[in-house]
Design a protein around this motif. Sequence first.
Motif: not given
Length: 292
Positions: A189, A187, A228-229, A211-217
Motif C-alpha cells: 500500500t 504487494e 493505492a494498493k 498492477k494498481v488494484h485500487e486507489q482510496f483515501e
Amino acid sequence: MYKYLLTIVTVLVLSLVSAVPGFAAFDGYAPGHKHFNLQTQTFQIVRQYWLATELLIEYTKNPTDENMARYNNSLEIHAKQSSELAKFLLATLEENLDSLEAISDIYKSLDPAARRALATSLGVVKAAIVQQVTTKISPDQFREYFPGYGYTEPGYKYRKGREIDRENKGSTWQSEEQSIQTNFQAELTISLDLLDILKGMASGGVIKNLKVHEQFEGHMNGQPILLAKVSFQVIKTITTRTNRKFDVNKIWFELLRAKSNGWSTGEWEICGKTYEIINEPTGEEVVTNVKQ
C-alpha cells in the motif's frame, strides 16, 4: 544446403583414418602441473570432435533440419576451440617449445583416429612454419613432433564406443563466476505520489508486472492521504564466485570402425581403444564470494 553438404563431406574425409597400433604412452599431467590447463583444453577439443562425429552419424541416419543444426553447432564449437589452441601455441612458441612439446606428447599417445581432433589446430601451426611466420622450428621438426599428421586411410569411418576402463588421476578445484537472477512478488500500500516512481522503475526493467488494484483515501497522523494498493515483481541479480571440485579421470573407450562407401556405412566393429582425460564435477562446491 550446398554449404552444409560440403561441410559434411569435409568432415567425412577428415575422419577417414587408420587405427594402427604403436602410439606412445602418456600418463597425463597432474593437477597443479604447468601443463595441466593445456591438457584440459586439448582433451576438450578431442571430446568435442567425437561428439561432432556422433552427430554426423545421427544426421546421416536421420537427415532432419534439427539434426543438421545440432551437427553444425558442434562443428562451430570445435572450430572455436581449435582456433584458441592454435593461437596459444603460436604465442608460446615465440618464447619456448614447452607447450608444443606437451601437445606433442599428448598427440603421440592418441590413436590415429583421435589425432584428427587436433588437425585444425596443428594445421594452423604447420602453415605458420611453412610460410615462415615463425622460424622457431622447421617443417622437419614439426613432422618429428607430430608423426603421421595429415595421414588418412580411405575406406573407413571411426567413432568412440562405450567406456571400458577408467583411472583416477587426482582432483582439482576450479573457480567459476555465475549470475543468478531471482524475483519475488511484492504487494504494497503506497502513497499515490509514489506511483509514478514505480511506473518509471517498471519501464526501466527494475520491476515487472506492475498492477494498481485500487486507489482510496486514507489517513496518516490524522491527515487525509491518497493511497493505492499495488503489486509487482522485484527482479534481483546476484553474482557468485564458486569453487567447484572436479575429479580428473583417464577414461578408455572402445574404438569402433566401419567400412565407408560414400553415404553408406558398414557394420561397426571394435578395432582398438581410445582415451580421454576428463575433468568431471564431483558435486562438491563452495561459494567464496557474493555480490549484487
